[in-house]
Scaffold this active site. Structure first.
Site, PDB file in Angstrom:
ATOM      1  N   HIS A   1       0.826  -1.209   0.000  1.00 41.12           N
ATOM      2  CA  HIS A   1       0.000   0.000   0.000  1.00 41.12           C
ATOM      3  C   HIS A   1       0.873   1.277   0.000  1.00 41.12           C
ATOM      4  O   HIS A   1       0.808   2.099  -0.910  1.00 41.12           O
ATOM      5  CB  HIS A   1      -0.896   0.015   1.239  1.00 41.12           C
ATOM      6  CG  HIS A   1      -1.733  -1.212   1.418  1.00 41.12           C
ATOM      7  ND1 HIS A   1      -2.734  -1.607   0.551  1.00 41.12           N
ATOM      8  CD2 HIS A   1      -1.735  -2.158   2.397  1.00 41.12           C
ATOM      9  CE1 HIS A   1      -3.308  -2.724   0.977  1.00 41.12           C
ATOM     10  NE2 HIS A   1      -2.725  -3.086   2.095  1.00 41.12           N
TER      11      HIS A   1
HETATM   12  O1  RIB Z   1      -5.163   0.355   4.201  1.00 41.26           O
HETATM   13  C1  RIB Z   1      -3.762   0.356   4.155  1.00 41.26           C
HETATM   14  C2  RIB Z   1      -3.208   1.534   4.882  1.00 41.26           C
HETATM   15  O2  RIB Z   1      -3.557   1.475   6.252  1.00 41.26           O
HETATM   16  C3  RIB Z   1      -1.666   1.557   4.891  1.00 41.26           C
HETATM   17  O3  RIB Z   1      -1.249   2.879   4.968  1.00 41.26           O
HETATM   18  C4  RIB Z   1      -1.316   0.821   6.136  1.00 41.26           C
HETATM   19  O4  RIB Z   1      -0.038   1.198   6.651  1.00 41.26           O
HETATM   20  C5  RIB Z   1      -2.392   1.302   7.057  1.00 41.26           C
HETATM   21  O5  RIB Z   1      -1.985   2.554   7.586  1.00 41.26           O
END
Ligand code: RIB
Ligand code: CA
Length: 318
Positions: free
Chosen positions: A252
């Site tokens: 992500h």
């Molecule tokens: O949904 C994924 C996000 O949420 C990423 O930034 C992970 O680190 C959490 O913060």
């Protein structure tokens, strides 16, 4: 041209990969890091940011500021079940043979500030269109900066946000992605502010994965503390961070950093979005004719991005 970044983050295992990639990337200067409560409470997130800067050892260390300890409204709900109580898969508890912590929190850097929103506005004023802000956690700090100086944030060149789920299910509820679910009021304020914003949602981040074995192969024999951290993360950090389905960790936050550095990794589409702040759909991002305009990454060159990330994380350690 050097990419000058301010990274707002809640490290977090994928945040850690994103920070190490950015801090070790030629042509990129991480000017500042602001921490925010999200994956873990603020103290743990800030301790991890300090650990990661020390491990990366950039030529000119970024300024560091602690940000918001919780969302604008409601209580903080963390993701410690995914990232570990320490936010880095338990690596904070690793000890050397002589009992010393393997990844100690370095002494308080002299540049640390206590107000993330202030550092965001200071960097925006100083660097203006040369600055890109990359938001890897809940958008609380950006919303606080916006409330304090509505025109301040608009000076920056680009704001890249990891968050949201547009045409796919969320990862906290069927409707909501974690960063927007933690603080939907902040997300709505930031999206509605008409900022030069790129959203990097689960629609694309779930399509770039890194497996434990692939990271270990790329690392080879760890030759420095940064590489050893990555090897330890591969050894014990991937399970909770979503490798459970065996397809590898969804990247992500590293993808958001990648798109901030090289937008060509993504296919961006101009959409109008709304963030839901009420009821069972709280934190949902949905298309809306009266929504805020933003560029949304809906396609990704996953192979080229993964090569870029592994080059940043591993070859630099060789
Ligand atoms: O949904 C994924 C996000 O949420 C990423 O930034 C992970 O680190 C959490 O913060
Ligand atoms: Ca994050």
């Amino acid at each position: 041209m050097t990419r000058r970044l301010l990274i707002d983050t809640d490290p977090g295992i994928d945040d850690a990969l994103a920070l190490l990639a950015a801090l070790g990337c030629p042509g990129v200067r991480v000017e500042a890091i602001t921490t925010v409560a999200g994956n873990v409470p603020l103290d743990a997130a800030t301790a991890n940011a300090r650990r990661l800067v020390a491990l990366a050892g950039p030529p000119s260390p970024p300024r560091l500021a602690r940000g918001a300890a919780g969302p604008l409204a409601g209580a903080l709900v963390t993701a410690a079940h995914v990232h570990g109580d320490d936010g880095i898969g338990g690596l904070a508890g690793l000890r050397e043979a002589d009992g010393r912590p393997r990844y100690p929190v370095p002494d308080q850097p002299s540049l640390e500030m206590q107000d993330g929103a202030a550092l965001i506005l200071e960097a925006a004023a100083a660097l203006g269109p040369e600055l890109s802000i990359v938001a890897l956690g809940p958008l609380t700090n950006l919303a606080l900066a916006l409330a304090r100086d509505p025109g301040g944030l608009a000076r920056v060149g680009r704001i890249v946000v990891m968050g949201g789920a547009v045409d796919v299910a969320g990862n906290v509820t069927p409707a909501a992605e974690f960063n927007l679910h933690v603080d939907p009021e902040a997300a709505a304020a930031v999206l509605d502010a008409g900022l030069p914003l790129t959203l990097v949602p689960l629609d694309v981040t779930r399509r770039v994965r890194l497996g434990r074995a692939a990271l270990e192969r790329a690392l080879g024999r760890p030759r420095d503390r940064r590489a050893r951290f990555l090897a330890d993360l591969a050894a014990q950090g991937f399970g909770p961070a979503g490798d459970a389905d065996g397809r590898g960790m969804a990247l992500h936050d590293p993808l958001a950093v990648g798109i901030a550095v090289d937008p060509s990794f993504a296919r961006l589409e101009p959409l109008r979005l709304r963030v839901e702040t009420q009821g069972a759909l709280r934190g949902q991002t949905r298309r809306a004719a009266d929504g805020a305009p933003c560029d949304v990454a809906l396609g990704v060159d996953a192979g080229r991005f993964l090569d870029w990330l592994l080059e940043r994380l591993c070859r630099a350690s060789a």
